[in-house]
Design a protein around this motif. Structure first.
Motif, PDB file in Angstrom:
ATOM      1  N   TRP A 133       0.797  -1.224   0.000  1.00 30.50           N
ATOM      2  CA  TRP A 133       0.000   0.000   0.000  1.00 30.50           C
ATOM      3  C   TRP A 133       0.829   1.274   0.000  1.00 30.50           C
ATOM      4  O   TRP A 133       0.340   2.331  -0.369  1.00 30.50           O
ATOM      5  CB  TRP A 133      -0.926   0.015   1.221  1.00 30.50           C
ATOM      6  N   TRP A 134       2.072   1.184   0.395  1.00 31.93           N
ATOM      7  CA  TRP A 134       2.814   2.394   0.707  1.00 31.93           C
ATOM      8  C   TRP A 134       3.406   3.084  -0.508  1.00 31.93           C
ATOM      9  O   TRP A 134       3.556   4.307  -0.524  1.00 31.93           O
ATOM     10  CB  TRP A 134       3.902   2.068   1.737  1.00 31.93           C
ATOM     11  N   ASP A 135       3.755   2.317  -1.553  1.00 32.41           N
ATOM     12  CA  ASP A 135       4.466   2.928  -2.675  1.00 32.41           C
ATOM     13  C   ASP A 135       3.631   3.993  -3.384  1.00 32.41           C
ATOM     14  O   ASP A 135       4.094   5.113  -3.614  1.00 32.41           O
ATOM     15  CB  ASP A 135       4.958   1.863  -3.672  1.00 32.41           C
ATOM     16  N   VAL A 136       2.384   3.688  -3.709  1.00 33.10           N
ATOM     17  CA  VAL A 136       1.523   4.652  -4.394  1.00 33.10           C
ATOM     18  C   VAL A 136       0.820   5.570  -3.398  1.00 33.10           C
ATOM     19  O   VAL A 136       0.867   6.797  -3.509  1.00 33.10           O
ATOM     20  CB  VAL A 136       0.475   3.925  -5.272  1.00 33.10           C
ATOM     21  N   ASN A 137       0.170   4.973  -2.405  1.00 30.11           N
ATOM     22  CA  ASN A 137      -0.704   5.755  -1.519  1.00 30.11           C
ATOM     23  C   ASN A 137       0.042   6.785  -0.686  1.00 30.11           C
ATOM     24  O   ASN A 137      -0.479   7.881  -0.441  1.00 30.11           O
ATOM     25  CB  ASN A 137      -1.478   4.818  -0.586  1.00 30.11           C
ATOM     26  N   VAL A 138       1.236   6.443  -0.239  1.00 29.67           N
ATOM     27  CA  VAL A 138       1.976   7.349   0.639  1.00 29.67           C
ATOM     28  C   VAL A 138       3.164   7.979  -0.078  1.00 29.67           C
ATOM     29  O   VAL A 138       3.280   9.207  -0.171  1.00 29.67           O
ATOM     30  CB  VAL A 138       2.452   6.621   1.911  1.00 29.67           C
ATOM     31  N   HIS A 139       4.050   7.149  -0.611  1.00 22.93           N
ATOM     32  CA  HIS A 139       5.230   7.696  -1.281  1.00 22.93           C
ATOM     33  C   HIS A 139       4.830   8.550  -2.482  1.00 22.93           C
ATOM     34  O   HIS A 139       5.394   9.627  -2.709  1.00 22.93           O
ATOM     35  CB  HIS A 139       6.171   6.574  -1.722  1.00 22.93           C
ATOM     36  N   GLY A 140       3.848   8.088  -3.256  1.00 22.80           N
ATOM     37  CA  GLY A 140       3.414   8.858  -4.415  1.00 22.80           C
ATOM     38  C   GLY A 140       2.832  10.206  -4.031  1.00 22.80           C
ATOM     39  O   GLY A 140       3.076  11.216  -4.701  1.00 22.80           O
ATOM     40  N   THR A 141       2.084  10.235  -2.938  1.00 25.71           N
ATOM     41  CA  THR A 141       1.534  11.506  -2.454  1.00 25.71           C
ATOM     42  C   THR A 141       2.650  12.464  -2.068  1.00 25.71           C
ATOM     43  O   THR A 141       2.606  13.662  -2.372  1.00 25.71           O
ATOM     44  CB  THR A 141       0.604  11.248  -1.251  1.00 25.71           C
ATOM     45  N   PHE A 142       3.674  11.932  -1.408  1.00 26.24           N
ATOM     46  CA  PHE A 142       4.813  12.772  -1.032  1.00 26.24           C
ATOM     47  C   PHE A 142       5.571  13.267  -2.260  1.00 26.24           C
ATOM     48  O   PHE A 142       5.874  14.463  -2.385  1.00 26.24           O
ATOM     49  CB  PHE A 142       5.764  12.010  -0.111  1.00 26.24           C
ATOM     50  N   TYR A 143       5.889  12.371  -3.195  1.00 26.14           N
ATOM     51  CA  TYR A 143       6.672  12.776  -4.361  1.00 26.14           C
ATOM     52  C   TYR A 143       5.968  13.888  -5.146  1.00 26.14           C
ATOM     53  O   TYR A 143       6.584  14.876  -5.555  1.00 26.14           O
ATOM     54  CB  TYR A 143       6.914  11.582  -5.294  1.00 26.14           C
ATOM     55  N   CYS A 144       4.660  13.724  -5.356  1.00 28.20           N
ATOM     56  CA  CYS A 144       3.916  14.731  -6.126  1.00 28.20           C
ATOM     57  C   CYS A 144       3.820  16.049  -5.365  1.00 28.20           C
ATOM     58  O   CYS A 144       3.945  17.134  -5.959  1.00 28.20           O
ATOM     59  CB  CYS A 144       2.523  14.209  -6.462  1.00 28.20           C
ATOM     60  N   THR A 145       3.605  15.972  -4.056  1.00 27.95           N
ATOM     61  CA  THR A 145       3.523  17.188  -3.254  1.00 27.95           C
ATOM     62  C   THR A 145       4.841  17.942  -3.276  1.00 27.95           C
ATOM     63  O   THR A 145       4.872  19.171  -3.443  1.00 27.95           O
ATOM     64  CB  THR A 145       3.130  16.842  -1.805  1.00 27.95           C
ATOM     65  N   ARG A 146       5.929  17.230  -3.124  1.00 23.87           N
ATOM     66  CA  ARG A 146       7.247  17.877  -3.135  1.00 23.87           C
ATOM     67  C   ARG A 146       7.499  18.615  -4.442  1.00 23.87           C
ATOM     68  O   ARG A 146       7.943  19.782  -4.434  1.00 23.87           O
ATOM     69  CB  ARG A 146       8.346  16.819  -2.915  1.00 23.87           C
ATOM     70  N   GLU A 147       7.172  17.972  -5.566  1.00 25.60           N
ATOM     71  CA  GLU A 147       7.392  18.621  -6.859  1.00 25.60           C
ATOM     72  C   GLU A 147       6.454  19.805  -7.051  1.00 25.60           C
ATOM     73  O   GLU A 147       6.859  20.846  -7.584  1.00 25.60           O
ATOM     74  CB  GLU A 147       7.217  17.607  -7.987  1.00 25.60           C
ATOM     75  N   ALA A 148       5.206  19.657  -6.629  1.00 25.21           N
ATOM     76  CA  ALA A 148       4.253  20.763  -6.777  1.00 25.21           C
ATOM     77  C   ALA A 148       4.699  21.979  -5.976  1.00 25.21           C
ATOM     78  O   ALA A 148       4.571  23.123  -6.433  1.00 25.21           O
ATOM     79  CB  ALA A 148       2.865  20.318  -6.338  1.00 25.21           C
ATOM     80  N   LEU A 149       5.221  21.756  -4.791  1.00 21.80           N
ATOM     81  CA  LEU A 149       5.640  22.873  -3.939  1.00 21.80           C
ATOM     82  C   LEU A 149       6.805  23.646  -4.548  1.00 21.80           C
ATOM     83  O   LEU A 149       6.983  24.836  -4.251  1.00 21.80           O
ATOM     84  CB  LEU A 149       6.012  22.362  -2.545  1.00 21.80           C
ATOM     85  N   ARG A 150       7.558  23.013  -5.409  1.00 23.91           N
ATOM     86  CA  ARG A 150       8.656  23.719  -6.063  1.00 23.91           C
ATOM     87  C   ARG A 150       8.143  24.756  -7.060  1.00 23.91           C
ATOM     88  O   ARG A 150       8.881  25.680  -7.432  1.00 23.91           O
ATOM     89  CB  ARG A 150       9.590  22.696  -6.723  1.00 23.91           C
ATOM     90  N   PHE A 151       6.890  24.619  -7.490  1.00 17.35           N
ATOM     91  CA  PHE A 151       6.209  25.682  -8.242  1.00 17.35           C
ATOM     92  C   PHE A 151       5.496  26.632  -7.291  1.00 17.35           C
ATOM     93  O   PHE A 151       5.535  27.848  -7.443  1.00 17.35           O
ATOM     94  CB  PHE A 151       5.171  25.086  -9.203  1.00 17.35           C
ATOM     95  N   MET A 152       4.805  26.064  -6.313  1.00 16.71           N
ATOM     96  CA  MET A 152       3.875  26.846  -5.494  1.00 16.71           C
ATOM     97  C   MET A 152       4.564  27.771  -4.500  1.00 16.71           C
ATOM     98  O   MET A 152       4.101  28.896  -4.261  1.00 16.71           O
ATOM     99  CB  MET A 152       2.926  25.896  -4.752  1.00 16.71           C
ATOM    100  N   GLU A 153       5.654  27.326  -3.911  1.00 18.82           N
ATOM    101  CA  GLU A 153       6.314  28.172  -2.906  1.00 18.82           C
ATOM    102  C   GLU A 153       6.872  29.455  -3.512  1.00 18.82           C
ATOM    103  O   GLU A 153       6.639  30.544  -2.951  1.00 18.82           O
ATOM    104  CB  GLU A 153       7.395  27.364  -2.173  1.00 18.82           C
ATOM    105  N   PRO A 154       7.580  29.418  -4.653  1.00 13.66           N
ATOM    106  CA  PRO A 154       8.072  30.683  -5.232  1.00 13.66           C
ATOM    107  C   PRO A 154       6.948  31.622  -5.665  1.00 13.66           C
ATOM    108  O   PRO A 154       7.081  32.841  -5.548  1.00 13.66           O
ATOM    109  CB  PRO A 154       8.903  30.225  -6.435  1.00 13.66           C
TER     110      PRO A 154
END
Length: 274
Positions: A133-154
């Motif tokens: 369960w962890w690869d998509v449900n948790v790790h995937g959520t983290f990976y996508c959030t991290r990349e999105a924040l690199r647009f959103m924070e600036p």
């Protein structure tokens, strides 16, 4: 047009809830990046979005791979310049024959006056039953959030919507402890990230879905007996399943600017968890 001139990225958008959310956001004016591993269905989603007059970039992406996720966001940046809205919808759900058998046992136990006992679910799980369960449900959520924040924070603006589940806030999915744990992790992640980034006017919230009438659950109902179906509906005070459209309308609201919600877990579930 609540989302006019916004760019939204929706994972798991080939069918079901993710597709409904992507289409609802397109109707509100957003351009879309849609991601999934089901190429043919994803192409259909993209065509429907473009038929609404919006731009759409379909990308095959397994969100459990940080490399694929980074490449997806790079493509989104090249096409649209930024990402304003992220919907972390991609997930693995309990749908194997063994999981359906455990689900039916749980529903029968919860709705039938029988002597109390241990259901023997947790003690019988294999390592794979837990770890998958962890690869998509948790790790995937983290990976996508991290990349999105690199647009959103600036740009000091963003909306992140994590699709959690009543499994993560209750014992509603006793039949699948690993799934429940992964969705509880999404809830905890939502709250901590929300506090981290709220000062940059980035709103992070979660939708803890009840039972949604998506293709996996339609398949379950097609194979369930009348008694098993009655047991399921007995657990939902409203007496019916939620529709993707009902959940999509909430996602659109959270993606818009007319709310004061930060780090909240909203659970439309027909009264199954109150």
């Amino acid at each position: 047009m609540k989302l006019k001139e916004k760019v939204a990225l929706v994972t798991g958008a080939a069918q079901g809830l993710g597709k409904a959310i992507a289409l609802a956001m397109a109707r509100e004016g957003a351009d879309l990046v849609v991601a999934d591993i089901q190429d043919d269905l994803l192409a259909d989603t993209a065509k429907e979005i473009e038929a609404l007059g919006r731009r759409c970039l379909p990308i095959r992406c397994d969100v459990s791979s940080s490399e694929q996720v980074a490449r997806m966001f790079a493509q989104a940046g090249e096409r649209f310049g930024t990402v304003h809205i992220l919907v972390n919808n991609a997930a693995r759900v309990p749908a194997s024959p063994a999981e359906e058998e455990r689900r039916n046992s749980h529903y029968a136990y919860a709705t039938t006056p029988v002597p109390r006992k241990s259901l023997g679910i947790t003690s019988s799980l294999s390592d794979d039953d837990w770890l998958k369960w962890w690869d998509v449900n948790v790790h995937g959520t983290f990976y996508c959030t991290r990349e999105a924040l690199r647009f959103m924070e600036p740009q000091r603006y963003g909306k992140i919507i994590n699709i959690a589940s009543i499994a993560g806030i209750s014992a509603a999915s006793t039949h699948s402890p690993g799934y429940s744990a992964s969705k509880a992790a999404v809830v905890g992640f939502t709250k901590t990230v929300a506090l981290d980034v709220a000062g940059a006017d980035i709103h992070v919230n979660a939708i803890a879905c009840g039972v949604v009438l998506t293709p996996p659950f339609e398949a379950y109902l097609a194979n369930a007996t009348e008694e098993q179906t009655r047991a399921l509906y007995q657990l939902i005070p409203l007496g019916r399943l939620g529709t993707p459209k009902e959940y999509a309308s909430l996602a659109v609201y959270l993606a818009g600017d007319d709310h004061y919600l930060v780090g909240q877990v909203i659970s439309p579930n027909g009264g199954a968890v109150i």
